[in-house]
Design a protein around this motif. Structure first.
Motif, PDB file in Angstrom:
ATOM      1  N   LEU A 106      13.344  -2.856  35.446  1.00 41.56           N
ATOM      2  CA  LEU A 106      14.012  -1.738  35.528  1.00 41.56           C
ATOM      3  C   LEU A 106      15.495  -1.254  34.589  1.00 41.56           C
ATOM      4  CD1 LEU A 106      14.519  -2.405  39.690  1.00 41.56           C
ATOM      5  CD2 LEU A 106      12.805  -1.271  38.285  1.00 41.56           C
ATOM      6  N   THR A 107      15.655  -2.247  34.026  1.00 42.46           N
ATOM      7  CA  THR A 107      16.414  -1.852  32.457  1.00 42.46           C
ATOM      8  C   THR A 107      15.904   0.019  31.671  1.00 42.46           C
ATOM      9  OG1 THR A 107      17.258  -4.072  32.238  1.00 42.46           O
ATOM     10  CG2 THR A 107      17.631  -2.249  30.618  1.00 42.46           C
ATOM     11  N   GLY A 108      17.232   0.375  31.367  1.00 45.07           N
ATOM     12  CA  GLY A 108      17.322   1.428  31.068  1.00 45.07           C
ATOM     13  C   GLY A 108      16.108   2.768  32.046  1.00 45.07           C
ATOM     14  N   LEU A 109      14.985   2.704  32.954  1.00 45.79           N
ATOM     15  CA  LEU A 109      14.284   3.672  33.238  1.00 45.79           C
ATOM     16  C   LEU A 109      15.312   4.466  34.032  1.00 45.79           C
ATOM     17  CD1 LEU A 109      11.778   1.255  34.768  1.00 45.79           C
ATOM     18  CD2 LEU A 109      11.710   1.875  32.708  1.00 45.79           C
ATOM     19  N   PRO A 110      14.904   5.941  33.834  1.00 43.23           N
ATOM     20  CA  PRO A 110      15.609   7.538  34.840  1.00 43.23           C
ATOM     21  C   PRO A 110      15.072   6.935  36.217  1.00 43.23           C
ATOM     22  CG  PRO A 110      13.668   7.882  33.268  1.00 43.23           C
ATOM     23  CD  PRO A 110      13.646   5.906  33.307  1.00 43.23           C
ATOM     24  N   LEU A 111      16.274   7.641  37.552  1.00 45.83           N
ATOM     25  CA  LEU A 111      15.787   7.812  38.587  1.00 45.83           C
ATOM     26  C   LEU A 111      14.329   8.868  38.753  1.00 45.83           C
ATOM     27  CD1 LEU A 111      19.313   8.689  39.850  1.00 45.83           C
ATOM     28  CD2 LEU A 111      17.669   6.683  40.719  1.00 45.83           C
ATOM     29  N   ARG A 112      14.246   9.435  38.357  1.00 53.76           N
ATOM     30  CA  ARG A 112      13.062  10.383  38.384  1.00 53.76           C
ATOM     31  C   ARG A 112      11.902   9.541  38.691  1.00 53.76           C
ATOM     32  NH1 ARG A 112      13.730  11.442  32.504  1.00 53.76           N
ATOM     33  NH2 ARG A 112      12.322  10.805  31.672  1.00 53.76           N
ATOM     34  N   LEU A 113      11.564   8.488  37.743  1.00 53.07           N
ATOM     35  CA  LEU A 113       9.984   8.078  38.072  1.00 53.07           C
ATOM     36  C   LEU A 113      10.095   7.011  38.878  1.00 53.07           C
ATOM     37  CD1 LEU A 113      10.394   5.322  35.247  1.00 53.07           C
ATOM     38  CD2 LEU A 113       9.217   7.699  35.329  1.00 53.07           C
ATOM     39  N   LEU A 114      10.843   6.851  40.018  1.00 49.73           N
ATOM     40  CA  LEU A 114      11.329   6.655  41.516  1.00 49.73           C
ATOM     41  C   LEU A 114      11.410   7.029  42.664  1.00 49.73           C
ATOM     42  CD1 LEU A 114      12.422   4.126  43.786  1.00 49.73           C
ATOM     43  CD2 LEU A 114      14.731   5.113  43.034  1.00 49.73           C
ATOM     44  N   THR A 115      11.618   8.642  42.571  1.00 47.38           N
ATOM     45  CA  THR A 115      11.561   9.813  43.238  1.00 47.38           C
ATOM     46  C   THR A 115      10.996  10.805  42.735  1.00 47.38           C
ATOM     47  OG1 THR A 115      13.320  11.467  41.431  1.00 47.38           O
ATOM     48  CG2 THR A 115      14.498  10.284  43.395  1.00 47.38           C
TER      49      THR A 115
END
Length: 307
Positions: free
Chosen positions: A176-185
């Motif tokens: 998960l390192t460096g991944l943006p929140l938008r990938l989750l939401t």
């Protein structure tokens, strides 16, 4: 936008908010992301910055005081109430890694996820997020800011979908390192609540200055000051402020101006001596107000002769 915020999303379709009092308050946990480099603040310790005399992190902690477990993802620091501490691995790995670390310390079916830089967040907003989440049967309820952008760090989520999507992202990207929140939401079914005040965050020194100025506006300053004093003194007591102000007014007008602060101090001291709560304060204030009234009446020309 802070480093933890999502990119702009399409404007949501307007929906009427449910009445927060119509849906029982859900059992929930809270995860507060208090890390980040605060580059736009010159690397300042943003959660420790004070607005209205209180650290930003403490203000957010007060807003989610009803949580069964509150996890703060950051280095340890003094806080206004006890919390569970967590840290993303490695430190500074970004919002998804931080959220994952915090979520691992929670057990409730619903979790409120917050950033630590929200000066105007309050318990009513947290309640509204949770009741909206339940009433809409969504996977998340997020606030939107003045520009209509989603603020995924001012939100309530169902825990299971969060865990599911975090696990899928970790498997797909090898972590998960460096991944943006938008990938989750982007993978969650969200409902949105427009609230430009509660979603306001402090990304820059200009934001901090604006928040401090708003706190001192006439409509806010008294409640803010009393809350700050109670936090500073470690007092968890809700009292009728107007009752005490009326007492101070009566003492100042009916006796002498310096009597106002001294009388209210003595009322508080008397209530504390009796180990009472708000009711004891109210009763002591009632007695003191009656005394001030009798005192004032004695100076009237038609007052009965005491002798």
């Amino acid at each position: 936008m802070s480093a933890y915020e999502a990119e702009p999303q399409p404007d949501p379709e307007p929906q009427a908010d449910p009445d927060p009092q119509a849906v029982p308050m859900a059992h929930y946990d809270a995860v507060i992301l208090a890390g980040g480099a605060a580059r736009r603040l010159g690397g300042a310790d943003k959660p420790a910055l004070r607005v209205g005399g209180r650290a930003l992190l403490d203000r957010v902690l007060a807003a989610c005081a009803g949580a069964s477990t509150t996890v703060v993802v950051a280095g340890r620091r003094p806080t206004v109430r006890p919390v569970v501490w967590a840290r993303e691995d490695p430190p500074g790995a970004g919002p998804l890694a931080a959220l994952d670390a915090g979520l691992r310390r929670t057990t409730a079916e619903s979790v409120v996820v917050l950033s630590a830089d929200l000066p105007f967040l309050d318990e009513d907003t947290v309640r509204r997020l949770l009741t909206t989440l339940r009433a809409r049967d969504a996977e998340g309820a997020v606030l939107t800011d003045r520009g209509g952008r989603d603020q995924p760090l001012v939100a309530a989520y169902r825990s299971e979908p969060l865990r599911r999507e975090l696990a899928l992202l970790a498997a797909e990207y090898g972590g998960l390192t460096g991944l943006p929140l938008r990938l989750l939401t982007a993978e969650l079914e969200l409902t949105r609540i427009a609230d430009p005040v509660a979603s306001f965050d402090c990304d820059t020194w200009e934001d901090v200055a604006a928040a401090r100025a708003r706190i001192r506006e006439h409509g806010h300053v008294l409640d803010e000051w009393i809350t700050a004093v109670k936090d500073e003194l470690g007092i968890d007591l809700d009292v009728d402020i107007r009752l005490l102000l009326d007492l101070a007014r009566d003492a100042a007008h009916g006796v002498d101006r310096p009597a106002a602060p001294l009388t209210t101090f003595l009322v508080g001291y008397a209530a504390a001596q009796g180990k009472g709560g708000p009711e004891a304060v109210a009763e002591a204030a009632r007695k003191a107000a009656a005394l001030a009234d009798r005192w004032a009446n004695e100076s009237r020309p038609d007052a009965p002769d005491a002798g």
